[in-house]
Design an enzyme around this catalytic site. Structure first.
Site, short mmCIF file in Angstrom:
data_model
loop_
_atom_site.label_atom_id
_atom_site.label_comp_id
_atom_site.label_asym_id
_atom_site.label_seq_id
_atom_site.Cartn_x
_atom_site.Cartn_y
_atom_site.Cartn_z
N LYS A 102 3.79 -11.43 -17.64
CA LYS A 102 2.97 -12.64 -17.60
C LYS A 102 3.42 -13.65 -18.66
CE LYS A 102 0.88 -11.19 -14.05
NZ LYS A 102 -0.24 -10.29 -13.86
C1 LIG Z 1 -0.97 -9.30 -12.96
C2 LIG Z 1 -2.17 -9.67 -12.17
C3 LIG Z 1 -3.40 -9.02 -12.35
C4 LIG Z 1 -3.56 -7.79 -13.17
O1 LIG Z 1 -3.25 -7.97 -14.52
P1 LIG Z 1 -3.18 -6.68 -15.46
O2 LIG Z 1 -3.23 -7.26 -16.85
O3 LIG Z 1 -1.90 -5.98 -15.17
O4 LIG Z 1 -4.37 -5.83 -15.18
C5 LIG Z 1 -4.50 -9.51 -11.66
N1 LIG Z 1 -4.40 -10.55 -10.83
C6 LIG Z 1 -3.23 -11.19 -10.61
C7 LIG Z 1 -3.19 -12.35 -9.68
C8 LIG Z 1 -2.08 -10.75 -11.26
O5 LIG Z 1 -0.90 -11.34 -11.00
#
Ligand SMILES: *Cc1c(COP(=O)(O)O)cnc(C)c1O
Length: 395
Positions: free
Chosen positions: A193
């Site tokens: 992210k």
């Molecule tokens: C990555 C992601 C998540 C989950 O995030 P985590 O921190 O891995 O739990 C939820 N929603 C979307 C749209 C994502 O891309």
């Protein structure tokens, strides 16, 4: 005046789809925390929460071990439970919908808008029933949803809005940062992210009760924070008020997050710059549709997802991805819509032709590398590989 295009040699090393940008500052901060003797939730987490709340312009920020936990605890705080329905986009990662199931409620999948791939407000309205309790919009790729329309229809129907802002740090709508807009907003610091703590997430809210509830449920439903209990100001006494969860962030992760947050705007600018260069190069290729822009929105540019014009190509999306891989370029696909997965077909009765906009987009989507550590040559290599692939397989 003619410009001679230099012939660039093919890339020799593999460019991954994503690489986190970890500098010496992050390494120092984590090392200091290791030496401090306090590893789990403590002073670094509190600092990270305060800095994050200020960054997005929210009263409260509660740090957790993932965005999945943030979504789960936000919906829990919003009162979602058995018998309820929660509207989620089909064009998302399974985390957005699975947490609804964990609360005993039913995710209701909704199709996306053809341009932005964000959830379609008109289809939200059509999906509302007397059981609907909440809407979870996802800001696809970091381009914000139409939150004014979604917020208005939510208040008209008495529904809670929990934003899945896993892609949207930093993003804004007419100057307001995502994280300061809806009652509850959830961020991700997963390794791919826009900023990372390895694994991590954050809930932001202006509501004191939501913040307190998320905090309580994130740590066993215990009334005092663990770290306070063992300092001179705390005591050995605690009370269990709920059957809570174990979703707290560690100080090691928060130390990393504090340094990453300082760079979040610069990281975004670097990604926006790559997006501009991709746009300029791909505008000349009729085989490729560019990701949309919105003049009213600040785009986080978490993803740069092109859409192939398959009628102009002799190969399909999977073949394009294989071709890019052979040219040493890593890619990804965001997302395989939820209604195409066996779990949601089995439990919700979802069918492949349920959400035609998302299905049609899915067949064409390729996410290209876009991360701040890419060199100018890396960006050119991606452009060359994409151009070379579509020119070779032009219909
Ligand atoms: C990555 C992601 C998540 C989950 O995030 P985590 O921190 O891995 O739990 C939820 N929603 C979307 C749209 C994502 O891309």
């Amino acid at each position: 005046m003619s410009r001679v295009q230099s012939v660039r040699s093919p890339r020799l090393t593999y460019l991954p789809f994503h690489q986190p940008s970890i500098g010496q500052e992050e390494i120092n901060a984590v090392t200091e925390t290791l030496r401090s003797g306090w590893l789990t939730t403590g002073p670094r987490v509190r600092q990270f929460e305060a800095a994050f709340a200020e960054f997005v312009g929210a009263r409260h920020a509660v740090a957790l071990n993932s965005a999945t936990a943030a979504l789960h605890l936000s919906l829990e705080a919003a009162g979602v439970g058995p018998g309820d329905e929660v509207i989620v986009p089909t064009m998302t990662f399974t985390a957005t919908a699975e947490v609804v199931v964990h609360l005993g409620a039913r995710p209701v999948l909704v199709d996306c808008l053809p341009e932005t791939l964000n959830i379609d407000p008109e289809r939200i309205e059509a999906a509302i029933t007397p059981r609907t309790r909440a809407i979870v919009p996802v800001h696809y790729g970091g381009l914000p949803c139409e939150m004014d329309r979604i917020g208005a229809l939510a208040s008209r129907h008495g529904l809670m809005v929990v934003e899945d802002a896993a892609h949207a740090l930093p993003a804004s709508i007419e100057g307001a940062r995502v994280g300061s807009i809806s009652p509850l907003t959830c961020f991700s610091f997963y390794a791919t992210k826009t900023i990372t703590t390895g694994e991590g997430g954050m809930v932001t809210t202006d509501d004191d009760r939501f913040a307190a509830r998320v905090r309580l449920m994130s740590l066993h439903g215990i009334s005092h924070d663990g770290w306070k209990r063992y300092t001179s100001e705390g005591s050995w006494y605690y009370e269990v008020h709920e059957a809570g969860f174990k979703d707290n962030m560690t100080d090691l992760a928060a130390a990393l997050g504090l340094e990453q947050l300082k760079k979040a705007d610069a990281f975004r600018d670097a990604r926006a710059d790559i997006a501009r260069r991709y746009d300029a190069a791909f505008a000349a290729l009729p085989e490729i549709a560019l990701p949309p822009r919105d003049p009213r929105a600040g785009h986080a540019w978490h993803l740069y997802a092109i859409r192939l014009r398959l009628d102009r190509l002799r190969i399909d999306r999977a073949h394009v991805i294989a071709e890019l891989k052979a040219r040493n370029i890593g890619t990804s696909v965001h997302f395989i819509p939820l209604h195409l997965h066996p779990y949601y077909q089995r439990t919700l009765g979802a069918r492949p032709d349920d959400h035609p906009v998302a299905s049609a987009a899915y067949a064409r989507l390729v996410s290209l590398p876009i991360f701040p550590g890419m060199s100018d040559d890396d960006v050119e290599d991606v452009i060359d590989a994409v151009r070379g692939t579509v020119e070779r397989y032009r219909a």
